[in-house]
Design an enzyme around this catalytic site. Structure first.
Site, PDB file in Angstrom:
ATOM      1  N   LEU A  33      -0.882  -2.832  -1.084  1.00  0.00           N
ATOM      2  CA  LEU A  33      -1.860  -3.380  -1.429  1.00  0.00           C
ATOM      3  C   LEU A  33      -2.290  -3.241  -2.921  1.00  0.00           C
ATOM      4  O   LEU A  33      -1.933  -2.387  -3.547  1.00  0.00           O
ATOM      5  CB  LEU A  33      -3.205  -2.770  -0.713  1.00  0.00           C
ATOM      6  CG  LEU A  33      -3.178  -2.650   0.786  1.00  0.00           C
ATOM      7  CD1 LEU A  33      -4.257  -2.053   1.720  1.00  0.00           C
ATOM      8  CD2 LEU A  33      -2.947  -3.993   1.416  1.00  0.00           C
ATOM      9  N   HIS A  34      -3.231  -4.174  -3.441  1.00  0.00           N
ATOM     10  CA  HIS A  34      -3.649  -4.285  -4.731  1.00  0.00           C
ATOM     11  C   HIS A  34      -4.879  -4.745  -4.688  1.00  0.00           C
ATOM     12  O   HIS A  34      -5.753  -4.855  -3.720  1.00  0.00           O
ATOM     13  CB  HIS A  34      -2.495  -5.222  -5.841  1.00  0.00           C
ATOM     14  CG  HIS A  34      -2.584  -6.584  -4.970  1.00  0.00           C
ATOM     15  ND1 HIS A  34      -3.374  -7.524  -5.043  1.00  0.00           N
ATOM     16  CD2 HIS A  34      -1.406  -7.082  -4.641  1.00  0.00           C
ATOM     17  CE1 HIS A  34      -2.935  -8.685  -4.551  1.00  0.00           C
ATOM     18  NE2 HIS A  34      -1.687  -8.401  -4.101  1.00  0.00           N
ATOM     19  N   HIS A  37      -6.217  -7.535  -2.533  1.00  0.00           N
ATOM     20  CA  HIS A  37      -6.423  -7.349  -1.011  1.00  0.00           C
ATOM     21  C   HIS A  37      -7.627  -6.309  -0.906  1.00  0.00           C
ATOM     22  O   HIS A  37      -8.532  -6.813   0.012  1.00  0.00           O
ATOM     23  CB  HIS A  37      -5.380  -6.380  -0.545  1.00  0.00           C
ATOM     24  CG  HIS A  37      -3.933  -6.858  -0.528  1.00  0.00           C
ATOM     25  ND1 HIS A  37      -2.912  -6.393  -1.335  1.00  0.00           N
ATOM     26  CD2 HIS A  37      -3.391  -7.625   0.213  1.00  0.00           C
ATOM     27  CE1 HIS A  37      -2.027  -7.238  -0.879  1.00  0.00           C
ATOM     28  NE2 HIS A  37      -2.027  -7.677   0.073  1.00  0.00           N
ATOM     29  N   GLN A  61       8.523 -14.862   8.952  1.00  0.00           N
ATOM     30  CA  GLN A  61       8.018 -15.680   7.720  1.00  0.00           C
ATOM     31  C   GLN A  61       8.881 -15.373   6.616  1.00  0.00           C
ATOM     32  O   GLN A  61       8.820 -16.132   5.560  1.00  0.00           O
ATOM     33  CB  GLN A  61       6.289 -15.466   7.481  1.00  0.00           C
ATOM     34  CG  GLN A  61       6.157 -14.109   6.718  1.00  0.00           C
ATOM     35  CD  GLN A  61       4.609 -14.101   6.524  1.00  0.00           C
ATOM     36  OE1 GLN A  61       3.988 -13.643   7.589  1.00  0.00           O
ATOM     37  NE2 GLN A  61       4.135 -14.107   5.511  1.00  0.00           N
ATOM     38  N   ASP A 152      -2.995 -18.124  -1.558  1.00  0.00           N
ATOM     39  CA  ASP A 152      -1.760 -18.777  -1.029  1.00  0.00           C
ATOM     40  C   ASP A 152      -2.778 -20.066  -0.167  1.00  0.00           C
ATOM     41  O   ASP A 152      -3.112 -20.085   0.914  1.00  0.00           O
ATOM     42  CB  ASP A 152      -1.504 -17.833   0.201  1.00  0.00           C
ATOM     43  CG  ASP A 152      -0.559 -16.800  -0.380  1.00  0.00           C
ATOM     44  OD1 ASP A 152       0.377 -16.795  -0.917  1.00  0.00           O
ATOM     45  OD2 ASP A 152      -1.140 -15.563  -0.180  1.00  0.00           O
TER      46      ASP A 152
HETATM   47  O1  PAF Z   1      -0.719 -13.375   3.269  1.00  0.00           O
HETATM   48  C1  PAF Z   1       0.072 -12.633   3.753  1.00  0.00           C
HETATM   49  O2  PAF Z   1       0.000 -11.541   3.371  1.00  0.00           O
HETATM   50  C2  PAF Z   1       0.887 -12.887   4.922  1.00  0.00           C
HETATM   51  O3  PAF Z   1       1.207 -14.201   4.934  1.00  0.00           O
HETATM   52  C3  PAF Z   1      -0.186 -13.062   6.369  1.00  0.00           C
HETATM   53  C4  PAF Z   1      -1.462 -13.725   6.210  1.00  0.00           C
HETATM   54  C5  PAF Z   1      -0.853 -11.316   6.267  1.00  0.00           C
HETATM   55  C6  PAF Z   1       0.540 -12.902   7.611  1.00  0.00           C
HETATM   56  O4  PAF Z   1       1.735 -11.974   7.540  1.00  0.00           O
END
Ligand code: PAF
Length: 285
Positions: A33-34, A37, A61, A152
């Site tokens: 985390l930063h 987040h 992913q 994102d």
């Molecule tokens: O953005 C992210 O950190 C990831 O793509 C997520 C939304 C937690 C899904 O794994």
């Protein structure tokens, strides 16, 4: 802050809060985390009485050859940061909890029109992995509201469309990108950058800003603006995958007269893949 890693314990706690009529906000993360987040956690707090954060480095992913194995995992540090933000519950599931029938056999969720464009073109399967894991997290937590970073951009749009398509009763809230003082978007992957690369990294945002300014001022040849931005990135030591100016509404090619646009880019700096974007309004002459 409660820390749980299995679904029954998670559900028991959530049921208790729901019985008390409390709203639940979810912040899904992959950890490390930063400040970006933490801005999501604060936003979540402003929408609900209870804030649940999940940390799960989602294997589906990551495309073969990407950084799944070396993705930074810092659960203890993350937990301390979340405690300081008065997070109510941290969910740390295992791969087996999230994918009980295995990674290859799992049911998948796909948003076809966004799956294979832009980042999806260069990371085949990535967005299906994101949509699948986020659906699972939504089903486990059943939040009233879920909070995601706007950094994102394509992911956030995909999640909004998925929620609409699947009729999920969840409000999706986007939070603006948090940047370093020199403009670099905060990202867990910034930690991979060498000192020299870190010095060059803000050039990505500066290039997008300059390109957005020309496109906003009414330059009509958007393809030329994109190409010039790619060249500028190469000259600054990046290996760009794409720079694209798209409709901010659906990431399609901007229609004549469309005003709300976004410029997006993905580029390697050494071995680190950086993404960034900038929304802007084009002035029509
Ligand atoms: O953005 C992210 O950190 C990831 O793509 C997520 C939304 C937690 C899904 O794994």
């Amino acid at each position: 802050m409660k820390i749980v890693s299995d679904a029954p314990a998670l559900r028991a706690q959530l049921a208790d809060w729901r019985r008390q009529g409390q709203r639940i906000a979810l912040v899904p993360t992959m950890g490390n985390l930063h400040e970006g987040h933490l801005s999501l956690v604060r936003m979540a707090r402003s929408h609900a009485e209870r804030v649940v954060v999940t940390i799960f480095v989602n294997p589906t992913q990551f495309v073969k050859g990407e950084d799944f194995d070396r993705y930074p995992r810092t659960p203890e540090r993350d937990a301390t940061m979340l405690r300081d933000e008065a997070t109510d519950l941290l969910f740390l599931p295992s791969v087996a909890t999230m994918y009980p029938r295995g990674l290859d056999e799992t049911t998948r969720v796909q948003v076809p029109s966004l799956d294979a464009i832009l980042c999806g073109e260069f990371r085949p399967g990535h967005f299906t992995g994101v949509a699948t894991v986020v659906t699972k997290l939504f089903n486990l937590v059943q939040p009233d509201v879920a909070v995601f970073g706007d950094k994102d951009f394509q992911q956030l749009l995909l999640i909004r469309w998925m929620v609409e398509d699947l009729c999920l009763p969840i409000e999706i809230v986007g939070v603006p990108t948090v940047r370093e003082p020199d403009g670099l978007a905060k990202s867990s992957r910034n930690g991979y950058l060498s000192d020299g690369e870190r010095h060059s990294a803000p050039m990505l945002y500066q290039t997008l800003k300059a390109a957005a300014e020309s496109a906003a001022s009414g330059v009509v040849d958007l393809a030329r603006v994109e190409l010039e931005a790619m060249t500028r990135l190469r000259e600054s030591g990046f290996e760009p995958q794409y720079v694209a100016i798209r409709s901010a509404a659906d990431l399609g090619t901007p229609a004549d007269g469309e005003v709300g646009l976004v410029i997006l880019a993905a580029a390697y700096l050494g071995k680190t893949r950086l993404i960034d974007h900038l929304s802007f309004e084009r002035s029509l002459r």
